[in-house]
Scaffold this active site. Structure first.
Site, short mmCIF file in Angstrom:
data_model
loop_
_atom_site.label_atom_id
_atom_site.label_comp_id
_atom_site.label_asym_id
_atom_site.label_seq_id
_atom_site.Cartn_x
_atom_site.Cartn_y
_atom_site.Cartn_z
N GLN A 252 2.74 -14.79 -9.94
CA GLN A 252 1.56 -14.86 -9.08
C GLN A 252 0.27 -14.75 -9.87
OE1 GLN A 252 1.89 -10.49 -7.17
NE2 GLN A 252 0.02 -11.54 -6.57
N HIS A 277 0.67 -5.89 -6.62
CA HIS A 277 -0.42 -4.97 -6.24
C HIS A 277 -1.34 -4.66 -7.42
CE1 HIS A 277 1.84 -4.68 -2.62
NE2 HIS A 277 2.77 -3.90 -3.12
N ASP A 303 -1.00 -3.30 1.20
CA ASP A 303 -0.89 -2.15 0.30
C ASP A 303 -2.13 -1.99 -0.58
OD1 ASP A 303 1.58 -2.02 1.48
OD2 ASP A 303 2.67 -2.78 -0.26
#
Length: 396
Positions: A252, A277, A303
């Site tokens: 990602q 994250h 999150d």
């Protein structure tokens, strides 16, 4: 463009789209796909939606569909919690179920409605012997069990809204039990439940373990009856599969890869970042993928608490603190108001400034709504009325 190798959807994608396009379009799509391929789509969906009652021994039903003069059959065997499907016909099923294929597809993938199937025919085997003490292994309880199985199968044939929180628990996603996100998803995603959407979730779960994760993908597949679901993870996840699920291995934080992903499989109606994250990864992902969200769709980041945890991301008084996902969200709020925030300045609005139409921020989650941010700015004459040199009048 580097090609991302995924197995094709086959007949399921055109059938999902045609199911909401009217009788004539659905008939033409079935004709092009072929009855046997259409039947495969149907039984795969039934396996996904089937909620088994308790049963003590295998029972076989004959499912038949017709399309004009054609017909296709599958033998469906219920064995405890398993549903085994074989092509063709059996001479001794416990019951026969026959549908017109268009009627069945409209019930599976059309708008939510609870109705009797107009074309349904059900026939059960002769049960007179069940009242005889000499019946060879057949009992009234067996007959009752067949009835429950027929009901379960017919129930799976109807598109009905599932509770997203219950699905999260059932499929082992932590989005409800740990994070309590489901009420927000229900509020904003209800508009898509009857639509043939594409959803991409970053982060399949389970870390490096190839056989752990995928609960959220299974949940979304069940929730969106006409949805195609993609999962992206840094590691292979061969154990995650479904008739409307595809998984992609990739990073990602690789902008070129994300661009290829969007070009090849987008545009998406929903993208959810539940990945690493890490601040840098979050910002790379939104930069690379937000252009591939449809107008009216959502880009979600979950999150957000990780932005505050120094063990995960540098934050606050840290001398080397980087821009966090929280900082990015604050800047997006300024971008939403760029016509006022940058008034009088030589400023060229960014892509995000022009295409984030709304923001919904909740505890640990933000949902960005894609759309043209084109509302007119506050007129200078109105601004002047609220200048610090003008004391507001008391109108009460």
């Amino acid at each position: 463009m580097s090609w991302i190798d995924l197995s094709p959807w086959g007949a399921v994608e055109p059938l999902l789209r045609a199911a909401g396009s009217g009788y004539a379009q659905l008939r033409e799509t079935v004709r092009q796909a072929g009855l046997q391929s259409t039947m495969d789509v149907v039984v795969n969906e039934l396996r996904l939606r089937y909620d088994p009652p308790q049963n003590t021994k295998p029972v076989s039903l004959q499912l038949e569909v017709t399309f004009d003069t054609e017909r296709a059959g599958r033998v469906i065997t219920f064995d405890h919690a398993d549903l085994v499907v074989e092509p063709g016909w059996t001479n001794s099923p416990a019951a026969w179920l026959r549908f017109d294929i268009i009627d069945l597809l409209e019930s599976l993938f059309g708008p939510f409605k609870v109705r009797r199937h107009a074309s349904l025919e059900v026939a059960r085997s002769d049960h007179k012997a069940m009242h005889s003490s000499t019946a060879s292994g057949t009992t009234a309880a067996d007959y009752e069990q067949v009835g429950k199985l027929i009901h379960s199968l017919l129930d799976a044939c109807l598109a009905k809204p599932d509770d997203l929180g219950e699905l999260s628990v059932r499929f082992g996603s932590d989005k409800e039990t740990f994070h309590r996100y489901m009420r927000h998803y229900e509020q904003h995603f209800a508009r898509f439940r009857n639509q043939p959407i594409r959803l991409l979730e970053i982060g399949i779960g389970g870390g490096r373990d190839a056989y752990i994760g995928g609960g959220s993908l299974l949940m979304w597949q069940r929730y969106f009856k006409r949805g195609l679901v993609y999962g992206l993870d840094l590691f292979n996840k061969p154990n995650v599969h479904g008739p409307r699920i595809r998984t992609v291995r990739g990073d990602q934080n690789d902008h070129e890869f994300l661009d290829n992903l969007g070009l090849q499989f987008g545009p998406f109606d929903v993208i959810i970042d539940d990945g690493s994250h890490i601040n840098e990864h979050i910002m790379t992902s939104i930069s690379g993928l937000f252009p591939y969200v449809r107008s009216g769709g959502f880009y979600v980041i979950e999150d957000l608490c990780f932005a505050y945890w120094s063990a995960w991301n540098r934050y606050g008084d840290d001398a080397e603190a980087e821009m966090t996902s929280i900082d990015m969200i604050k800047s997006l709020i300024d971008g939403l108001h760029h016509q006022e925030a940058k008034a009088g300045l030589s400023y060229t609005p960014s892509y995000m400034d022009l295409n984030v139409a709304g923001m919904h921020v909740y505890h640990n989650i933000v949902m960005l709504e894609k759309g043209r941010n084109s509302d007119s700015p506050i007129l200078p004459v109105v601004q002047s009325c609220y200048s610090p040199d003008v004391k507001p009048s008391n109108t009460q």
